[in-house]
Structure formats: structure tokens, C-alpha cells
Motif scaffolding. Structure first.
Motif, PDB file in Angstrom:
ATOM      1  N   LYS A   1       0.847  -1.385   0.049  1.00  0.00           N
ATOM      2  CA  LYS A   1      -0.043  -0.035   0.197  1.00  0.00           C
ATOM      3  C   LYS A   1       0.756   1.301   0.060  1.00  0.00           C
TER       4      LYS A   1
ATOM      5  N   TRP B   1       0.993   4.321  -2.853  1.00  0.00           N
ATOM      6  CA  TRP B   1       0.714   5.948  -2.460  1.00  0.00           C
ATOM      7  C   TRP B   1       2.023   6.670  -2.661  1.00  0.00           C
TER       8      TRP B   1
ATOM      9  N   HIS C   1      -1.336   8.901  -7.752  1.00  0.00           N
ATOM     10  CA  HIS C   1      -2.641   8.258  -7.048  1.00  0.00           C
ATOM     11  C   HIS C   1      -3.412   9.323  -6.201  1.00  0.00           C
ATOM     12  N   TRP C   2      -2.355  10.351  -5.911  1.00  0.00           N
ATOM     13  CA  TRP C   2      -2.838  11.541  -4.980  1.00  0.00           C
ATOM     14  C   TRP C   2      -3.568  12.741  -5.782  1.00  0.00           C
TER      15      TRP C   2
ATOM     16  N   VAL D   1      -8.423   9.197  -3.702  1.00  0.00           N
ATOM     17  CA  VAL D   1      -8.171   9.385  -2.409  1.00  0.00           C
ATOM     18  C   VAL D   1      -9.372   9.169  -1.543  1.00  0.00           C
TER      19      VAL D   1
ATOM     20  N   HIS E   1     -10.048   5.822  -0.756  1.00  0.00           N
ATOM     21  CA  HIS E   1      -9.183   5.114   0.288  1.00  0.00           C
ATOM     22  C   HIS E   1      -8.848   5.800   1.375  1.00  0.00           C
ATOM     23  N   ILE E   2      -9.644   6.821   1.646  1.00  0.00           N
ATOM     24  CA  ILE E   2      -9.276   7.482   2.914  1.00  0.00           C
ATOM     25  C   ILE E   2      -9.095   6.626   4.199  1.00  0.00           C
TER      26      ILE E   2
ATOM     27  N   GLU F   1      -7.890   3.610   4.247  1.00  0.00           N
ATOM     28  CA  GLU F   1      -6.652   2.878   4.108  1.00  0.00           C
ATOM     29  C   GLU F   1      -5.625   3.976   4.466  1.00  0.00           C
ATOM     30  N   ILE F   2      -5.818   5.349   4.015  1.00  0.00           N
ATOM     31  CA  ILE F   2      -4.535   6.477   4.322  1.00  0.00           C
ATOM     32  C   ILE F   2      -4.699   6.686   5.796  1.00  0.00           C
ATOM     33  N   ARG F   3      -5.818   6.654   6.329  1.00  0.00           N
ATOM     34  CA  ARG F   3      -5.654   6.794   7.861  1.00  0.00           C
ATOM     35  C   ARG F   3      -5.119   5.861   8.521  1.00  0.00           C
TER      36      ARG F   3
ATOM     37  N   ARG G   1      -1.397   6.095   8.146  1.00  0.00           N
ATOM     38  CA  ARG G   1      -0.620   7.325   8.846  1.00  0.00           C
ATOM     39  C   ARG G   1      -0.703   7.016  10.370  1.00  0.00           C
TER      40      ARG G   1
ATOM     41  N   PRO H   1       2.336   7.005   3.680  1.00  0.00           N
ATOM     42  CA  PRO H   1       1.585   8.508   3.367  1.00  0.00           C
ATOM     43  C   PRO H   1       1.508   9.124   4.877  1.00  0.00           C
TER      44      PRO H   1
END
Length: 196
Positions: free
Chosen positions: A134, A138, A143-144, A150, A153-154, A156-158, A161, A196
Motif C-alpha cells: 500500500k 501511495w 494516485h494523489w 483519495v 481510500h481515505i 486506508e490512508i488513515r 498514517r 503516506p
């Protein structure tokens, strides 16, 4: 603080020495003392953490304040995951600061680095391989740039992070003769800058 004295606020409690506050907290945990429903637990955690960081106290007292703060953050974290993450992060950042300042001590309530690694590995959303895959995804700027991508996939990003923040706390710890990062943790730490 007398046994019969009723504590109704964090401010009242913070006028007491660390050892008395710790004794009070243990009595509350053992259900030997009651606390008003509106008691400001977060204020107590933050104030005792501030005392732990303060050089106006000697080492032993700083560690008692830190132990109190960590116990209160643990109480606050009983709300469950992921809502408890800020409380756990605050406790672990305090623990890391105390370890940097005083060194690691195995099975110490504040200075045990194993507690830090257990915290990292608890509630991991992804395996190392999943997170690595993943993270590579990113790394691509395209992809951004796609806002709908985004948004989709928010979560996933969280999650990624959250892992990165935990790794940042661990990365601040010095390896020593008393403590070495496991190979699995070293892998994760190497991945930190790619998340990310």
C-alpha cells in the motif's frame, strides 16, 4: 491527603504530592474510592504528564508522575479502538521521553521498552507485506492527484498514517545493550518514511 478526604476535581488532586496522587489513583482503581462522574480525567492525565516532563521534580518523582499519567491515559483508552488512539499515543510519547531521559529498565512500569513494542504491534491494521504494498501504491503522485481515488481510500490512508505515527514514536528510542529492536520492528521502521 487523608483517607477520609473527598477528591472532587483534578485541580484539587494536583495540589498533592505525586505519591499521594498515586495512592489515590490505586484506591480508585481498586474501587475503594469513588470519583464524581464529571471528573476531568483528561486534565489529570495532561497535568501529570506535564509534571513528569518537568525538571522541577527529582527523578523518582518524575517517574511517579509519569506512571500516574500513563495509568490515567490507559483508563481513558478504555473507550476502544480507534477512538483510544490519541490517549495511547500520548502515553507512549511520554514513556518514550522518559526512556530517552532515564534509560530503559526491563519490567519498569514506565521505562520498559517492551511495552512500547507491544503497543506498536497491537491493533495493526495491516501485515508488513500489506503495508509495504500500500505504501508503494501511495508513492505514485498520480494516485494523489485523483481526488476520487483519495476519497475512496481515505480509511486506508488513515490506517497507514496511524502506523507511521506509532513508528515515529518508536524511532525516537535509542537502541542500547539493554534493548535492541527485533528484526520485524526494524523492517517496519525502515518502511516508515515510505508511508503516506
Amino acid at each position: 491527603m487523608s483517607q477520609s478526604q473527598s477528591i472532587t476535581s483534578a485541580n484539587q488532586l494536583l495540589r498533592e504530592p505525586a505519591s499521594d496522587v498515586q495512592r489515590w489513583l490505586k484506591a480508585v482503581q481498586a474501587k475503594q474510592r469513588s470519583v464524581p462522574h464529571e471528573f476531568n480525567w483528561l486534565g489529570l492525565a495532561q497535568a501529570t504528564a506535564t509534571n513528569a516532563y518537568s525538571d522541577r521534580y527529582h527523578t523518582a518523582e518524575q517517574l511517579v508522575w509519569a506512571e500516574i499519567a500513563i495509568a490515567v491515559y490507559a483508563k481513558l483508552s478504555e473507550v476502544g479502538f480507534p477512538e483510544n488512539e490519541p490517549f495511547l499515543q500520548s502515553a507512549m510519547m511520554l514513556r518514550a521521553a522518559m526512556i530517552r531521559k532515564f534509560g530503559a529498565v526491563v519490567q519498569h512500569p514506565v521505562l520498559d521498552m517492551d511495552a512500547m513494542t507491544q503497543w506498536f504491534f497491537s491493533h495493526l491494521s495491516y501485515t508488513y507485506e500489506e503495508a509495504k504494498e500500500k505504501a508503494a501504491y501511495w508513492q505514485e503522485p498520480a494516485h494523489w492527484q485523483d481526488k476520487s481515488n483519495v476519497s475512496t481510500h481515505i480509511d486506508e490512508i488513515r490506517q497507514l498514517r496511524r502506523i507511521k505515527v506509532r513508528l515515529s514514536v518508536l524511532a525516537s528510542l535509542p537502541e542500547s545493550e539493554q534493548f535492541q529492536f527485533s528484526e520485524a520492528l526494524k523492517q517496519w521502521l525502515f518502511l516508515r518514511d515510505k508511508l503516506p
